[in-house]
Design a protein around this motif. Sequence first.
Motif, PDB file in Angstrom:
ATOM      1  N   PHE A  40      73.083 141.612   2.877  1.00  0.00           N
ATOM      2  CA  PHE A  40      71.707 141.446   3.337  1.00  0.00           C
ATOM      3  C   PHE A  40      71.045 140.283   2.606  1.00  0.00           C
ATOM      4  CE2 PHE A  40      67.187 142.417   2.777  1.00  0.00           C
ATOM      5  CZ  PHE A  40      66.781 142.555   4.097  1.00  0.00           C
ATOM      6  N   SER A  41      71.232 140.198   1.293  1.00  0.00           N
ATOM      7  CA  SER A  41      70.655 139.121   0.495  1.00  0.00           C
ATOM      8  C   SER A  41      71.151 137.764   0.972  1.00  0.00           C
ATOM      9  CB  SER A  41      71.009 139.308  -0.981  1.00  0.00           C
ATOM     10  OG  SER A  41      70.547 140.553  -1.461  1.00  0.00           O
ATOM     11  N   THR A  42      72.423 137.686   1.285  1.00  0.00           N
ATOM     12  CA  THR A  42      72.999 136.426   1.757  1.00  0.00           C
ATOM     13  C   THR A  42      72.318 135.960   3.029  1.00  0.00           C
ATOM     14  OG1 THR A  42      75.134 137.042   0.789  1.00  0.00           O
ATOM     15  CG2 THR A  42      75.138 135.287   2.441  1.00  0.00           C
ATOM     16  N   GLY A  43      72.112 136.878   3.972  1.00  0.00           N
ATOM     17  CA  GLY A  43      71.443 136.517   5.214  1.00  0.00           C
ATOM     18  C   GLY A  43      70.020 136.049   4.991  1.00  0.00           C
ATOM     19  N   VAL A  44      69.284 136.740   4.115  1.00  0.00           N
ATOM     20  CA  VAL A  44      67.898 136.364   3.832  1.00  0.00           C
ATOM     21  C   VAL A  44      67.836 134.980   3.186  1.00  0.00           C
ATOM     22  CG1 VAL A  44      65.863 136.925   2.440  1.00  0.00           C
ATOM     23  CG2 VAL A  44      67.076 138.730   3.652  1.00  0.00           C
ATOM     24  N   LEU A  45      68.714 134.717   2.224  1.00  0.00           N
ATOM     25  CA  LEU A  45      68.712 133.431   1.536  1.00  0.00           C
ATOM     26  C   LEU A  45      68.975 132.279   2.498  1.00  0.00           C
ATOM     27  CD1 LEU A  45      70.682 134.328  -1.719  1.00  0.00           C
ATOM     28  CD2 LEU A  45      68.295 133.635  -1.584  1.00  0.00           C
ATOM     29  N   MET A 214      78.698 134.760  -1.008  1.00  0.00           N
ATOM     30  CA  MET A 214      79.702 134.786   0.054  1.00  0.00           C
ATOM     31  C   MET A 214      81.129 134.844  -0.490  1.00  0.00           C
ATOM     32  SD  MET A 214      77.896 132.258   2.869  1.00  0.00           S
ATOM     33  CE  MET A 214      78.843 132.834   4.286  1.00  0.00           C
ATOM     34  N   PRO A 215      81.474 134.074  -1.537  1.00  0.00           N
ATOM     35  CA  PRO A 215      82.826 134.218  -2.101  1.00  0.00           C
ATOM     36  C   PRO A 215      83.084 135.629  -2.632  1.00  0.00           C
ATOM     37  CG  PRO A 215      81.858 132.168  -2.825  1.00  0.00           C
ATOM     38  CD  PRO A 215      80.764 132.944  -2.152  1.00  0.00           C
ATOM     39  N   TRP A 216      82.064 136.230  -3.250  1.00  0.00           N
ATOM     40  CA  TRP A 216      82.231 137.590  -3.763  1.00  0.00           C
ATOM     41  C   TRP A 216      82.451 138.572  -2.617  1.00  0.00           C
ATOM     42  CZ3 TRP A 216      78.944 142.134  -4.054  1.00  0.00           C
ATOM     43  CH2 TRP A 216      79.381 143.068  -5.006  1.00  0.00           C
ATOM     44  N   LEU A 217      81.698 138.404  -1.535  1.00  0.00           N
ATOM     45  CA  LEU A 217      81.857 139.285  -0.380  1.00  0.00           C
ATOM     46  C   LEU A 217      83.208 139.097   0.294  1.00  0.00           C
ATOM     47  CD1 LEU A 217      78.293 138.954   1.190  1.00  0.00           C
ATOM     48  CD2 LEU A 217      79.257 141.001   0.143  1.00  0.00           C
ATOM     49  N   TRP A 226      79.764 146.809   8.435  1.00  0.00           N
ATOM     50  CA  TRP A 226      78.568 146.978   7.631  1.00  0.00           C
ATOM     51  C   TRP A 226      78.074 145.647   7.074  1.00  0.00           C
ATOM     52  CZ3 TRP A 226      75.289 150.887   7.176  1.00  0.00           C
ATOM     53  CH2 TRP A 226      75.707 152.174   7.508  1.00  0.00           C
ATOM     54  N   HIS A 227      78.995 144.857   6.505  1.00  0.00           N
ATOM     55  CA  HIS A 227      78.609 143.573   5.928  1.00  0.00           C
ATOM     56  C   HIS A 227      78.034 142.642   6.987  1.00  0.00           C
ATOM     57  CE1 HIS A 227      79.946 144.414   1.939  1.00  0.00           C
ATOM     58  NE2 HIS A 227      81.202 144.607   2.289  1.00  0.00           N
ATOM     59  N   ALA A 232      73.343 140.044   9.288  1.00  0.00           N
ATOM     60  CA  ALA A 232      72.557 139.752  10.486  1.00  0.00           C
ATOM     61  C   ALA A 232      71.130 140.263  10.339  1.00  0.00           C
ATOM     62  CB  ALA A 232      73.223 140.369  11.712  1.00  0.00           C
ATOM     63  N   ALA A 233      70.967 141.446   9.724  1.00  0.00           N
ATOM     64  CA  ALA A 233      69.627 141.997   9.504  1.00  0.00           C
ATOM     65  C   ALA A 233      68.821 141.109   8.570  1.00  0.00           C
ATOM     66  CB  ALA A 233      69.731 143.408   8.938  1.00  0.00           C
ATOM     67  N   GLY A 234      69.486 140.589   7.536  1.00  0.00           N
ATOM     68  CA  GLY A 234      68.798 139.683   6.613  1.00  0.00           C
ATOM     69  C   GLY A 234      68.356 138.404   7.294  1.00  0.00           C
ATOM     70  N   ILE A 235      69.208 137.876   8.174  1.00  0.00           N
ATOM     71  CA  ILE A 235      68.850 136.661   8.916  1.00  0.00           C
ATOM     72  C   ILE A 235      67.698 136.929   9.870  1.00  0.00           C
ATOM     73  CG2 ILE A 235      69.684 135.009  10.646  1.00  0.00           C
ATOM     74  CD1 ILE A 235      72.464 135.284   9.339  1.00  0.00           C
TER      75      ILE A 235
END
Length: 246
Positions: A40-45, A214-217, A226-227, A232-235
């Motif tokens: 989620f954080s990745t999408g928001v960023l 993203m590399p960690w994920l 889920w990921h 997508a929700a974060g975006i």
Amino acid sequence: MSPLTHILLASLAGGLLSMAVAALFTFGLSRRWLTRMVSFSTGVLLATALLDLLPEATEAGLSPHVLFALVLAGLVAFFLLEKAALWRHSHDDAADPRSLARTVPIILLGDGVHNFTDGLMLAATFLVDPHLGWVTALAIIAHEIPQEAGDFVLLLAAGWSRTKAFLWNGLSSLASVAGGIAGYFWLADAQAWLPHILVVAAASFIYLAVSDLMPWLRHEKGDFAWHTSFMAAGIALVPAGMAVLH
């Protein structure tokens, strides 16, 4: 409400709130849900940087050549700062228990500088538009939670009590308030620099998402649906938040 009040409230939320939530997650949340939150954080960023901050800088009059040059310079600068251990700490380097005690000051100092930079970014965005400032605050909170959770893990592994880790991490988080105040009084008389600060903020978000999250994920096994859904929700949250705040 004055811009300074917005900046102070957002700085406190970005620092202390994210730290408090990270403590709750660290002390009770399962690893599976923490990794979903990272998605989620990745999408928001990424959405904040590419759909909000960079377009705002362009609308403020920054030319495409200058904008992309600043993004490039920002990405390289954040890489060099990370390598020099001045801005952020490496969790991998601290994995050896024998070195944990030595890394604690670096963890706290690095997070303090990072939080101060977040405060500067919040000041820049609120001086442009309050809705942009709160969207940026949301992005900061989203990416700070997993990072602060990682900090708690390291501090506890180094032998610190939960109370001591919480208090010192809280003091480090207050640096965002200092950064917000400094940014308000400096940037208020330097409006021409605001688009440039927005681009640097966008570069930091892109760097965090692409180099760390993203590399960690990518190495996390399972939970693909889920990921994907959480990212997508974060975006989707960023343009939705912009529409509501407008």
